[in-house]
Design a protein around this motif. Structure first.
Motif, PDB file in Angstrom:
ATOM      1  N   ILE A 116       0.852  -1.184   0.000  1.00  0.00           N
ATOM      2  CA  ILE A 116       0.000   0.000   0.000  1.00  0.00           C
ATOM      3  C   ILE A 116       0.886   1.231   0.000  1.00  0.00           C
ATOM      4  N   GLU A 117       0.549   2.205  -0.843  1.00  0.00           N
ATOM      5  CA  GLU A 117       1.223   3.503  -0.828  1.00  0.00           C
ATOM      6  C   GLU A 117       0.218   4.536  -0.328  1.00  0.00           C
ATOM      7  N   THR A 118       0.476   5.109   0.843  1.00  0.00           N
ATOM      8  CA  THR A 118      -0.483   5.991   1.492  1.00  0.00           C
ATOM      9  C   THR A 118       0.176   7.255   2.035  1.00  0.00           C
ATOM     10  N   SER A 119      -0.629   8.287   2.184  1.00  0.00           N
ATOM     11  CA  SER A 119      -0.152   9.557   2.741  1.00  0.00           C
ATOM     12  C   SER A 119      -0.026   9.512   4.256  1.00  0.00           C
ATOM     13  N   GLY A 120      -0.578   8.479   4.876  1.00  0.00           N
ATOM     14  CA  GLY A 120      -0.524   8.370   6.323  1.00  0.00           C
ATOM     15  C   GLY A 120      -1.565   9.191   7.046  1.00  0.00           C
ATOM     16  N   THR A 121      -2.547   9.701   6.314  1.00  0.00           N
ATOM     17  CA  THR A 121      -3.560  10.572   6.920  1.00  0.00           C
ATOM     18  C   THR A 121      -4.868   9.844   7.212  1.00  0.00           C
ATOM     19  N   PHE A 122      -4.949   8.562   6.869  1.00  0.00           N
ATOM     20  CA  PHE A 122      -6.122   7.741   7.160  1.00  0.00           C
ATOM     21  C   PHE A 122      -5.670   6.473   7.871  1.00  0.00           C
ATOM     22  N   THR A 123      -6.535   5.931   8.709  1.00  0.00           N
ATOM     23  CA  THR A 123      -6.234   4.678   9.385  1.00  0.00           C
ATOM     24  C   THR A 123      -6.003   3.575   8.362  1.00  0.00           C
ATOM     25  N   ILE A 124      -4.945   2.817   8.541  1.00  0.00           N
ATOM     26  CA  ILE A 124      -4.587   1.761   7.598  1.00  0.00           C
ATOM     27  C   ILE A 124      -5.319   0.483   7.983  1.00  0.00           C
ATOM     28  N   LYS A 125      -6.171   0.017   7.092  1.00  0.00           N
ATOM     29  CA  LYS A 125      -6.931  -1.211   7.311  1.00  0.00           C
ATOM     30  C   LYS A 125      -6.432  -2.245   6.307  1.00  0.00           C
ATOM     31  N   ALA A 126      -5.490  -3.065   6.772  1.00  0.00           N
ATOM     32  CA  ALA A 126      -4.860  -4.053   5.891  1.00  0.00           C
ATOM     33  C   ALA A 126      -4.246  -5.147   6.747  1.00  0.00           C
ATOM     34  N   PRO A 127      -4.042  -6.343   6.173  1.00  0.00           N
ATOM     35  CA  PRO A 127      -3.435  -7.445   6.928  1.00  0.00           C
ATOM     36  C   PRO A 127      -1.997  -7.138   7.340  1.00  0.00           C
ATOM     37  N   ALA A 128      -1.537  -7.869   8.353  1.00  0.00           N
ATOM     38  CA  ALA A 128      -0.193  -7.648   8.878  1.00  0.00           C
ATOM     39  C   ALA A 128       0.883  -7.897   7.830  1.00  0.00           C
ATOM     40  N   TRP A 131       2.808  -4.979   2.913  1.00  0.00           N
ATOM     41  CA  TRP A 131       3.893  -3.994   3.055  1.00  0.00           C
ATOM     42  C   TRP A 131       3.282  -2.605   2.947  1.00  0.00           C
ATOM     43  N   VAL A 132       3.548  -1.764   3.928  1.00  0.00           N
ATOM     44  CA  VAL A 132       2.958  -0.425   3.950  1.00  0.00           C
ATOM     45  C   VAL A 132       4.035   0.626   3.738  1.00  0.00           C
ATOM     46  N   THR A 133       3.858   1.409   2.695  1.00  0.00           N
ATOM     47  CA  THR A 133       4.718   2.544   2.405  1.00  0.00           C
ATOM     48  C   THR A 133       3.956   3.814   2.771  1.00  0.00           C
ATOM     49  N   VAL A 134       4.438   4.515   3.772  1.00  0.00           N
ATOM     50  CA  VAL A 134       3.835   5.793   4.144  1.00  0.00           C
ATOM     51  C   VAL A 134       4.694   6.910   3.566  1.00  0.00           C
ATOM     52  N   SER A 135       4.057   7.728   2.733  1.00  0.00           N
ATOM     53  CA  SER A 135       4.710   8.913   2.182  1.00  0.00           C
ATOM     54  C   SER A 135       4.034  10.116   2.834  1.00  0.00           C
ATOM     55  N   PRO A 136       4.496  10.518   4.019  1.00  0.00           N
ATOM     56  CA  PRO A 136       3.735  11.464   4.847  1.00  0.00           C
ATOM     57  C   PRO A 136       3.558  12.826   4.194  1.00  0.00           C
ATOM     58  N   LYS A 137       2.318  13.256   4.163  1.00  0.00           N
ATOM     59  CA  LYS A 137       1.970  14.543   3.567  1.00  0.00           C
ATOM     60  C   LYS A 137       1.623  15.525   4.680  1.00  0.00           C
ATOM     61  N   VAL A 138       2.496  16.528   4.861  1.00  0.00           N
ATOM     62  CA  VAL A 138       2.404  17.449   5.994  1.00  0.00           C
ATOM     63  C   VAL A 138       1.905  18.810   5.518  1.00  0.00           C
ATOM     64  N   ASN A 139       0.937  19.358   6.234  1.00  0.00           N
ATOM     65  CA  ASN A 139       0.433  20.712   5.976  1.00  0.00           C
ATOM     66  C   ASN A 139      -0.069  20.897   4.546  1.00  0.00           C
ATOM     67  N   MET A 140      -0.830  19.939   4.067  1.00  0.00           N
ATOM     68  CA  MET A 140      -1.399  20.040   2.733  1.00  0.00           C
ATOM     69  C   MET A 140      -2.756  20.756   2.785  1.00  0.00           C
ATOM     70  N   ALA A 141      -3.267  21.102   1.614  1.00  0.00           N
ATOM     71  CA  ALA A 141      -4.469  21.944   1.520  1.00  0.00           C
ATOM     72  C   ALA A 141      -5.691  21.326   2.181  1.00  0.00           C
ATOM     73  N   GLY A 142      -5.763  20.003   2.191  1.00  0.00           N
ATOM     74  CA  GLY A 142      -6.927  19.344   2.775  1.00  0.00           C
ATOM     75  C   GLY A 142      -6.997  19.421   4.283  1.00  0.00           C
ATOM     76  N   GLY A 143      -5.879  19.777   4.928  1.00  0.00           N
ATOM     77  CA  GLY A 143      -5.880  19.952   6.373  1.00  0.00           C
ATOM     78  C   GLY A 143      -5.775  18.669   7.182  1.00  0.00           C
ATOM     79  N   TYR A 144      -5.456  17.554   6.533  1.00  0.00           N
ATOM     80  CA  TYR A 144      -5.352  16.277   7.239  1.00  0.00           C
ATOM     81  C   TYR A 144      -3.992  16.146   7.928  1.00  0.00           C
ATOM     82  N   LYS A 145      -3.989  15.545   9.107  1.00  0.00           N
ATOM     83  CA  LYS A 145      -2.764  15.325   9.862  1.00  0.00           C
ATOM     84  C   LYS A 145      -2.222  13.920   9.596  1.00  0.00           C
ATOM     85  N   VAL A 146      -0.912  13.796   9.591  1.00  0.00           N
ATOM     86  CA  VAL A 146      -0.293  12.474   9.489  1.00  0.00           C
ATOM     87  C   VAL A 146      -0.508  11.750  10.812  1.00  0.00           C
ATOM     88  N   LEU A 147      -1.062  10.548  10.762  1.00  0.00           N
ATOM     89  CA  LEU A 147      -1.398   9.795  11.961  1.00  0.00           C
ATOM     90  C   LEU A 147      -0.181   9.047  12.504  1.00  0.00           C
TER      91      LEU A 147
END
Length: 221
Positions: A116-128, A131-147
């Motif tokens: 999975i390639e994700t921004s890290g701003t939503f809860t990750i719902k996936a099996p253990a 492989w999770v790739t977090v590409s953290p998106k900080v201070n973007m226009a949508g206002g979402y926080k990296v979890l």
């Protein structure tokens, strides 16, 4: 059900799976709002742009069209298209807007590995084993926080950089994250020379890794 913008077979061009043959599933929908996003056509979900999965597979240009399909329908399409890759990359858009457990579990049962390639701003719902790739998106226009939960779940953290403030953002994110078992990558935004030089220097300084989006250098999807 998953809203799918693209399905295609290529090589993974980023991070620890660089060079691996992979099937990409690009999901539709993303409210994060990165100004430099190269897949803005996946942001909005417009009902009038829904189309059959068969038409999605043969798309030759980036569009906002999407297909609503089940995990089983996606697996059947892999077989129908004759895809040989056994690594599946689920990206977006923001794939973690969806519960990815059913899709990943079905793929694992049929001999595929998943990423999975994700921004890290939503809860990750996936099996253990996904492989999770977090590409953290900080201070973007949508206002979402990296979890913090996303950073903790990540197998690799791949941070886009163009200037030193982006490195500072990553260092701040990592303050409360155990990185001993994680791979940390810097990825220059848009292959800019200055960004690439900065990323190389910071990788040396912090003993991180460089991700250079090989697929863009090769000119492939």
């Amino acid at each position: 059900m998953y809203k799918v913008n693209e399905v295609f077979e290529t090589i993974q061009g980023e991070g620890s799976f660089t060079g691996a043959a992979a099937i990409f599933i690009r999901l539709q929908g993303c409210p994060v709002g990165c100004s430099w996003c190269d897949t803005k056509h996946t942001w909005d979900i417009k009902d009038e742009l829904a189309m059959p999965l068969g038409d999605i597979v043969i798309k030759t240009a980036e569009t906002e069209h999407w297909a609503q399909v089940t995990a089983a329908e996606l697996l059947a399409r892999f077989i129908q298209e004759g895809y040989q890759a056994k690594h599946v990359v689920i990206t977006g858009g923001e794939p973690c807007m969806y519960d990815l457990n059913p899709l990943c579990e079905l793929l694992h049962q049929n001999g595929y590995s998943t990423q999975i390639e994700t921004s890290g701003t939503f809860t990750i719902k996936a099996p253990a084993q996904t492989w999770v790739t977090v590409s953290p998106k900080v201070n973007m226009a949508g206002g979402y926080k990296v979890l913090q939960s996303a950073l903790d779940r990540a197998n690799e953290i791949k941070h886009p950089v163009a200037m030193e403030k982006h490195v500072d953002e990553l260092l701040q994110l990592l303050q409360h994250t155990d990185t001993k078992a994680k791979l940390i990558y810097l990825q220059p935004i848009s292959q800019q020379r200055r960004a690439t030089e900065l990323a190389i220097a910071m990788c040396k300084k912090h003993n991180w890794r460089l991700s250079v989006q090989v697929h863009k250098y090769l000119g492939i999807s």
